[in-house]
Design a protein around this motif. Structure first.
Motif, short mmCIF file in Angstrom:
data_model
loop_
_atom_site.label_atom_id
_atom_site.label_comp_id
_atom_site.label_asym_id
_atom_site.label_seq_id
_atom_site.Cartn_x
_atom_site.Cartn_y
_atom_site.Cartn_z
N VAL A 143 0.83 -1.21 0.00
CA VAL A 143 0.00 0.00 0.00
C VAL A 143 0.86 1.26 0.00
O VAL A 143 2.03 1.24 0.38
CB VAL A 143 -0.98 0.06 1.21
N SER A 144 0.22 2.34 -0.41
CA SER A 144 0.82 3.67 -0.32
C SER A 144 -0.27 4.64 0.09
O SER A 144 -1.35 4.22 0.50
CB SER A 144 1.46 4.07 -1.65
N ALA A 196 -1.98 -5.14 -4.31
CA ALA A 196 -1.45 -3.77 -4.31
C ALA A 196 -2.62 -2.79 -4.29
O ALA A 196 -3.57 -2.95 -5.06
CB ALA A 196 -0.58 -3.55 -5.53
N TYR A 197 -2.50 -1.78 -3.43
CA TYR A 197 -3.63 -0.86 -3.21
C TYR A 197 -3.13 0.55 -2.95
O TYR A 197 -2.19 0.77 -2.17
CB TYR A 197 -4.43 -1.36 -2.01
N ALA A 198 -3.79 1.50 -3.61
CA ALA A 198 -3.58 2.93 -3.33
C ALA A 198 -4.94 3.59 -3.44
O ALA A 198 -5.50 3.73 -4.54
CB ALA A 198 -2.58 3.54 -4.31
N LYS A 246 -2.14 -2.96 -12.03
CA LYS A 246 -2.31 -3.97 -10.98
C LYS A 246 -2.58 -3.35 -9.61
O LYS A 246 -2.76 -4.07 -8.64
CB LYS A 246 -1.08 -4.86 -10.91
N VAL A 247 -2.58 -2.04 -9.54
CA VAL A 247 -2.79 -1.33 -8.28
C VAL A 247 -4.27 -0.97 -8.17
O VAL A 247 -4.78 -0.16 -8.95
CB VAL A 247 -1.91 -0.06 -8.18
N ALA A 248 -4.94 -1.57 -7.22
CA ALA A 248 -6.37 -1.31 -7.02
C ALA A 248 -6.57 0.04 -6.34
O ALA A 248 -5.79 0.44 -5.48
CB ALA A 248 -6.99 -2.42 -6.17
N PRO A 303 -0.47 5.48 8.83
CA PRO A 303 -1.49 4.55 8.34
C PRO A 303 -2.81 5.26 8.01
O PRO A 303 -3.59 4.78 7.21
CB PRO A 303 -1.68 3.56 9.47
N LYS A 304 -3.02 6.43 8.60
CA LYS A 304 -4.26 7.19 8.33
C LYS A 304 -4.37 7.58 6.86
O LYS A 304 -5.47 7.80 6.36
CB LYS A 304 -4.31 8.43 9.21
N ARG A 305 -3.25 7.67 6.17
CA ARG A 305 -3.25 8.08 4.76
C ARG A 305 -3.29 6.89 3.80
O ARG A 305 -3.26 7.08 2.59
CB ARG A 305 -2.02 8.93 4.47
N THR A 306 -3.37 5.66 4.32
CA THR A 306 -3.32 4.48 3.46
C THR A 306 -4.69 3.99 3.00
O THR A 306 -4.76 3.22 2.05
CB THR A 306 -2.65 3.30 4.18
N GLY A 307 -5.73 4.36 3.71
CA GLY A 307 -7.05 3.81 3.40
C GLY A 307 -7.32 2.48 4.07
O GLY A 307 -8.37 1.89 3.87
N ILE A 308 -6.36 1.99 4.86
CA ILE A 308 -6.58 0.74 5.59
C ILE A 308 -6.44 0.92 7.11
O ILE A 308 -6.40 -0.04 7.84
CB ILE A 308 -5.64 -0.39 5.12
#
Length: 188
Positions: free
Chosen positions: A25-26, A54-56, A72-74, A97-102
């Motif tokens: 993640v990013s 992979a997630y952004a 490939k990045v969802a 982690p607050k900026r990751t969406g998870i």
């Protein structure tokens, strides 16, 4: 390259090699440095035959489709998303982690007493805003996370192929204003 960072780069690579299923993640609204960093980790995961997701969050479709692995990045999590499916979390170019969406998933995982089931590695070039990773690899004087990942690849003897070269160059160029910003180094 800071000498105290080198063993951390090796340790991170060993963790990636041992992982069975990796969450990459990013930060939300990822820029080319964030997407390049994710792409580098996708390239490594695929070369080792790893399962990964992979997630952004809120990635803009087709904006950076010239980057290898960008497709490939969802930009949204699957409805059945659960951290229980992963043993390694790579957080790239994102100091909180607050900026990751998870972050909500991480908090629930922690509240359920499952936090030790996932190992978190953070690669970043920004100053620390929050300490949350098991292994933090942060070099704030670098111009980009892609530059940090160049040192990661070099330290671990990973051959830089065309995809990796394109990803590293895109991340470094965009985060240094085409090598114009004062943070640009001559190391990479």
């Amino acid at each position: 390259m800071d000498q105290e960072i080198k063993p951390l780069l090796v340790q991170a690579y060993e963790r990636i090699t041992k992982a069975k299923n990796i969450l990459i993640v990013s930060h939300w609204h990822p820029d080319p440095d964030a997407l390049s960093a994710i792409g580098v980790m996708i390239e490594i995961a695929e070369s080792q035959g790893k399962k990964y997701f992979a997630y952004a969050s809120e990635k803009e479709e087709l904006t950076f489709n010239f980057l290898p692995h960008e497709e490939k990045v969802a930009s949204k999590l699957p409805e059945d998303f659960s951290l229980k499916n992963y043993d390694l979390l790579l957080v790239l170019d994102c100091g909180s982690p607050k900026r990751t969406g998870i972050s909500q998933h991480l908090q629930e995982f922690k509240d359920q007493g499952l936090r030790e089931n996932i190992y978190i590695i953070e690669f970043d070039h920004h100053p620390r805003t929050e300490s949350f990773a098991d292994l933090e690899i942060r070099i704030p004087h670098l111009g980009s996370t892609a530059e940090l990942l160049y040192y990661f690849l070099k330290e671990n003897g990973v051959k830089i192929n065309k995809n990796l070269a394109n990803l590293l160059l895109a991340g470094i160029l965009t985060d240094t204003g085409n090598f114009l910003y004062p943070v640009t180094s001559d190391g990479a």
